[in-house]
Design an enzyme around this catalytic site. Sequence first.
Site, PDB file in Angstrom:
ATOM      1  N   GLY C 151       0.650  -1.299   0.198  1.00 49.70           N
ATOM      2  CA  GLY C 151       0.075   0.146   0.377  1.00 49.70           C
ATOM      3  C   GLY C 151       0.850   1.359   0.339  1.00 49.70           C
ATOM      4  N   CYS C 152       0.170   2.072  -0.339  1.00 52.60           N
ATOM      5  CA  CYS C 152       1.291   3.855  -0.698  1.00 52.60           C
ATOM      6  C   CYS C 152       1.423   3.904   0.866  1.00 52.60           C
ATOM      7  CB  CYS C 152      -0.173   4.891  -0.834  1.00 52.60           C
ATOM      8  SG  CYS C 152      -1.331   4.775  -0.595  1.00 52.60           S
ATOM      9  N   TYR C 153       0.507   4.483   2.173  1.00 54.24           N
ATOM     10  CA  TYR C 153       0.675   4.717   3.114  1.00 54.24           C
ATOM     11  C   TYR C 153       2.245   4.024   4.069  1.00 54.24           C
ATOM     12  CZ  TYR C 153      -3.004   7.966   3.859  1.00 54.24           C
ATOM     13  OH  TYR C 153      -3.938   9.182   3.132  1.00 54.24           O
TER      14      TYR C 153
END
Lengths: 351, 351, 351, 351
Positions: C151-153
Site C-alpha cells: 500500500g501507499c501508506y
Amino acid sequence: MKETRIGIIGATGYVGVELVRILSSHPYARITHLVSQSFVGKTFSQVYPSFLGICDLMLTGADAPEVAKDCDLVITALPHGVSSQVVPVLLSQGVKVIDHSGDFRFRELEDYEAAYGLVHPCPELLSQAVYGIPELYRKELAAAALTANPGCYPTCSILGLAPLLSGKIIGTKGIIIDAVSGVSGAGRKADLAFSFCESAENFKAYGITSHRHTPEIEQECSLLANEKITVTFTPHLAPMKRGMLATIYADLLPEKLDMTGDELRELFVRFYAGDPFVRILPSNSAPETKHVCYSNFIDIGIFKDARTGKVKVISAVDNLGKGASAQAVQAMNVMQGYPEGTGLSNLCGCI
Amino acid sequence: MKETRIGIIGATGYVGVELVRILSSHPYARITHLVSQSFVGKTFSQVYPSFLGICDLMLTGADAPEVAKDCDLVITALPHGVSSQVVPVLLSQGVKVIDHSGDFRFRELEDYEAAYGLVHPCPELLSQAVYGIPELYRKELAAAALTANPGCYPTCSILGLAPLLSGKIIGTKGIIIDAVSGVSGAGRKADLAFSFCESAENFKAYGITSHRHTPEIEQECSLLANEKITVTFTPHLAPMKRGMLATIYADLLPEKLDMTGDELRELFVRFYAGDPFVRILPSNSAPETKHVCYSNFIDIGIFKDARTGKVKVISAVDNLGKGASAQAVQAMNVMQGYPEGTGLSNLCGCI
Amino acid sequence: MKETRIGIIGATGYVGVELVRILSSHPYARITHLVSQSFVGKTFSQVYPSFLGICDLMLTGADAPEVAKDCDLVITALPHGVSSQVVPVLLSQGVKVIDHSGDFRFRELEDYEAAYGLVHPCPELLSQAVYGIPELYRKELAAAALTANPGCYPTCSILGLAPLLSGKIIGTKGIIIDAVSGVSGAGRKADLAFSFCESAENFKAYGITSHRHTPEIEQECSLLANEKITVTFTPHLAPMKRGMLATIYADLLPEKLDMTGDELRELFVRFYAGDPFVRILPSNSAPETKHVCYSNFIDIGIFKDARTGKVKVISAVDNLGKGASAQAVQAMNVMQGYPEGTGLSNLCGCI
Amino acid sequence: MKETRIGIIGATGYVGVELVRILSSHPYARITHLVSQSFVGKTFSQVYPSFLGICDLMLTGADAPEVAKDCDLVITALPHGVSSQVVPVLLSQGVKVIDHSGDFRFRELEDYEAAYGLVHPCPELLSQAVYGIPELYRKELAAAALTANPGCYPTCSILGLAPLLSGKIIGTKGIIIDAVSGVSGAGRKADLAFSFCESAENFKAYGITSHRHTPEIEQECSLLANEKITVTFTPHLAPMKRGMLATIYADLLPEKLDMTGDELRELFVRFYAGDPFVRILPSNSAPETKHVCYSNFIDIGIFKDARTGKVKVISAVDNLGKGASAQAVQAMNVMQGYPEGTGLSNLCGCI
C-alpha cells in the site's frame, strides 16, 4: 416588517444550502420547512455539518400541500419537469413561489418544449410567471405570485447586454457569449466527471452547440432589443467551486463606432442607476470572480476594441449567488415589500 | 544519430525546467550548460529538488561566448529585450539558437517595435529567424540557425485557424479568439497577483484590449490567408498550474455555409495529415487541457453552429508543452535532423 | 534484454493508467493486454484521451486464462477479494504476477482475515508472495513469481522507519505515523465525498481508529525490529490529486539520546546506500510532495527534536508512483532481471 | 447597546480584511479608521474590490494618537516588534486594544524574548494583557484593556487539549500536535514559496523543530495542567486558502485507560458547556476544515485508540476565523459587554 415563513423544496442541493445560509441571517425571513427527498429524517446540519447550531431543522419529504400549510412563500430548487408538478399545487394553496428550474422561464410554450423536450403540464402559468431579474422586472416582481429565477448564465449574460441592446448601440447579429462556470454549477451529485481528480487542473468547454440557457438568453435579449436575436454561446468549466464570468463580444453599430469606452461605460452607469447589486467597474477595470463570490453582486467591465469596432463586456457573478440563491432572495425581498437589499447588502467574499 | 550538446539560458524559469525535464530523456540531446543569473553557484536540483539525481548540473552566469564553447545549440528563455542582446553573440559563434522571447517572432520591424516598445538592436536577424511551428515551417526549420519559438496563445490560436484560413472557408473579418491560460504562463516570480490565495478559486480576463500575442497571431493568420487580418483576442487566467484552451469563433463564408461539421473536421484532418502532434478529435468531441498537459500535443475539436453560421474551433495545449518547451524540442529535432517526435512521443499527462 | 509482455487487469483505474504511462516508455516492456470490465470494447485512449496516439489498445474483459496466453507478467489492480480469485489462475498458467490489492501482503492468514474480514481462498500463496519493496526484499523479488505490491501508506511509512528500527535507535512503543494523501488515493469512482466541490479547499482525517494499512505497516515494522510492534496511524486527505507525506514520531532510546540530527541522518544514508530511488535530503531539509510526484522517488528528511527526545522522520512519495505503479515497475525490473531503474530514472515532476 | 467605534491597524492583510468582513455586519460595531501603511490614499475597496459598496473607507497611515481620537477600541494586525511600539500609545489614550501579534501573548518576558529574539519595549504590559481565548479567559476579558489574540495553531491546539489537561486524563509528557494550515496563514505577500504554481498540488511540513507557536501552546497547556509541559509540534502547509486542522496525540494515564471514547467525549461536552463556538462532534465523527471555514467555530472530534492507549483529538478552525479575526470579534464582544455571539452566530461556510 411582517415576517415571511419560507419553505425550501430541494434544500440539500447547492442552491438550497446557499439559500439556507443567506436566509439564516435575513431579519424578516424564517425558514419553516426544508424538504429533501434524499435525506428525510436527517437534520439539515447532519447533511451540512457547517450548519450545526445554525440550522438544525429536520428534513422532510416533498408533500407540497403539507409544506404550504406553514409557509407564505416556497422556494423550489428542483429539476425541470419536477417543478412543474409541484408549483401549481403550491400556488393553489395561496403560497407564493420562487422556482429555480427552467419550467417557468419561457414566455412561449414552444420555446420551453424545444429546449427541454417535455410537454408542459401547466402552460397557463407561463404568462403569470415573472422572470426574476429585479433589475429588469422589479415592478412585475412586486406583484408576482410566481417568480422564475433565471439561470446563472442568462443572468450574467443578459445584464451584460441589456444597456447595449435597449440603447440600440450594437448590432443584433453576431453577438458572442463566451462564459465560464465553477463546478458547483453542475449541482451536488456523485459523478465521475466532476470528481476532484478529473476536475482539478482542467479546463474545458461543454454544451458547445446546444445548451439550454441559450434560448433563455435569446428570449430576454430579444425583448430588450425588440427584435428576434440569436446568440452564439459557449459555456466552459473552470477548476473552482464557485464563480461565473462571461466575456461578451458585439459589434458597435456603424453610427456608434465613435463612442469612446467611457461613453459606453456611462451608458451602463445610467442604465443601472438605482440598482444596488450591479457594480459598473471603473474604466479599464475587469471583474474577477473572487470579487463577487458569496455575494449578490454582478460586476461589469466595459471595453471598446477600437481596432475591430467591437465592444467587449465582461460580467461576473457567483453562480450560486446572483446566479441563483442570492438573486432569489433579492426577488423575495421585492415580492414581499422589503427593502431590496435586506439580508444581502453585507454579503461579500473575502479571500 | 549525432549527439547535440545543448545549453539553456534562463534555465530556472518554468520554460527552463520543462526543457530540462524533457531533454533529460532525449536520446540524442545532452545538456552541457545551464545558465541562471539568479542562482549562480547552486545546482539545478537545489533550485528544483524534484531533479535530485536527475539533473544536478551547476548553474552558471550568462556569458554567451562561454556557453557557446561547449554547445551546438542554445535555447534561450529570457525576457524580450534581453534575448536580442544575447542571441547575436551565440549565432556569431556558430551556435544554433531557439529563442523563447518575442524578439525574433516578427517579420516586420515596426510590428515588433509597436508591440514591445523597444528599438531592435539586430533587425537584420528578423528575416533569418524561422517562426518555430513545425506544422507550418518544417522545411524552413530544417535549415534554420535561429528559431523564434512562438508564444503559447499564438501556437494554440494559429493551429486552430490555419486550415480554415488557408482553405478560404471563413470570413477574414470578425475572428474572435477567447483563450484561457494556467498560472504558469505568468512565469516564476514573487508576485502577489499570482499568489495562491489570490489565484485559487478565481477566474478573470486580462490584457483585454492589448496583449502582445495579438500582433503575433495576426501576422501568421495574415500569411495563411494571404491578406491582412485583424483578430479580437481576450486572454483569461484560470486557477490551474498548466494548460491553455482557445475557443475560436469565425463566420463561414456564404458559399461554405452548407459545409457540415464533419466536412469541416475532415478539412483539419487533411491539413494536419503527417503531423504527429496535432490530434483532430472525433466529431462532436471537445478538448480538455488535462488531456494535453505534460505533452507536446495540440488537441482540436471543430464544431459548426448552424444557427448562427459560425464555426467554433476549440484547441488545447499545455502552455509549457506545445505552447513553449516541448515545441522547442520538436523544433530542435527538425533543426538537427532527428525524427520529429524524438523524446516527445511518449510524453503525456495522466491524472 | 529480453522483452516482457505485460498485461494489466484493472487498467482504467488510476493505478492502471499510471502503469500504462510508465510502461509506454519502458524499453523492455510491451503492453499486450489491457483488461477493464467497465469499458470492454473501448480503446484505452477513449477512456483516457491523453493517451490518444500513445496507447490505443482495445480494452477487454477479465478472462484470466486468455490474458495469460500472451503475457509473461500480469499486473493486477483489482479490489481485495477479487485479486485472490484471479491471481492463482494466472500463476497456474506460468505467468508472473504483481498484485496491487491487500490479498497477498500478509504473512499470517489471521492478519489478513482480521483486516479485510474475508476468508482467503488461496492461503497457500501467502508464503510464496514477496512484499514488493525492493529496498527491503530485492533478493526475494529477483526470484518471485508473485509480488504483493505494498500500500501507499505502508511504503511511505516503512521506508521512513526501517533504518531506525533495524538500527535499534528508537523505542518500539509509541510510534506515531501521521500521514496525508492526495485524492487519487481513493481511486477513480463517482462518489460525492470525492467530488470537486466537496474536496477542494478541505482537509480532514479519516479511518482514524482503523485503517487497513495499519496491520500492514506493523507487520513489516515488526520484522525489521524483530519484535511485535503496534503503531498509531492517522491518515488524512488533502485537496490535491497526487502525493503523500508521512510525519513519523518516535522516541529515541535513552542510550541514543545524544545522537545528533546529522548522525541520525547518516544512519539513513548508509541504510539506503545503493538504493537509487531513496533520496535522503540534506540536513534540516524537509520533503515536499511536489518534488516526488510523477516519479518513483521517496524523499526522506530526518530531524531530531532535542527538547522532547524524539526523532521526526518526514517521508514523501507519489501515492501513484513509489506508492503504487512506479514501485510495481521497479519490482518488475528486479523480477525480470533488468537494471532496477529502467524506465523510471528520468521520471520526475516539474511544476 | 452602546456602539463601539473600531479602528483596525494593518487593515489590508488577510486578518484585516476578514475583520472588515465580519464587522460590516456587526450591529454594535462601527469601523471608523482603517490604517494600512502600504495603501495610504486608496479606499479599502480599491484594495479589495469585493467590498465595493460595502466598505469604501479611505486607508490612512499609522499615526496611533490620531487613530485613538475617534476609536473606542483598536484591533492591531501588525508584525511582532511593531505592535509593541504602537499598542502602548493607544492604551495611553484610553483606547482598548486587541492585538494579533506575538508581542503580548507571553506571561514571562524570557519566553517572549527567546521565541522572538527581541528585547520587549514595554514588558510591564505583559501582566496586563489577557490571552484572548474567551472559553478560557472570559472573566478576565470582560475587564481587559489589552487582549493578546492567540495564534491560530495555539487556539486550535489548546482548545483540543484543555479538557484532557485540566481533567488530569492524559500524561503530560509525549503530547504530539500534528497540524495543518491553509496558505492564508502565511499572510498577504509577494513570495515565490506561496505562489499558486509552487503551492497548488503540494503538501509539506515546515518549522519542524522550531515554530514560534510552540512556546505559546506550552504556556497555556502548562497553566491548564498546573505543571510545566513540553509538546512536540509540527506544522504543515496544505494547498487550500483557509482552514486549519490539528491531530493531537496523548497517552491516557494508566488509571484512565478504561475510559471509553464516549466518556472522553462527555468530558469535552461538559468542559465546553455554555461555549457557543465549540462544537463537540458526535461520537466517531471527525471535523473537516470546510465545516468551520468562514465561521468562528472550532469543531472537535475525540477518539480513543484502544490498541495503543492513546487518545486522539482532532480539532478544526478557520485559521482566519476562530484562529484570528472572528475570535478577535468574539473577544471584543466580551470586552464591550455584548452577547458573546453578536455578529458571529450566523457565520458559516457553505460550499
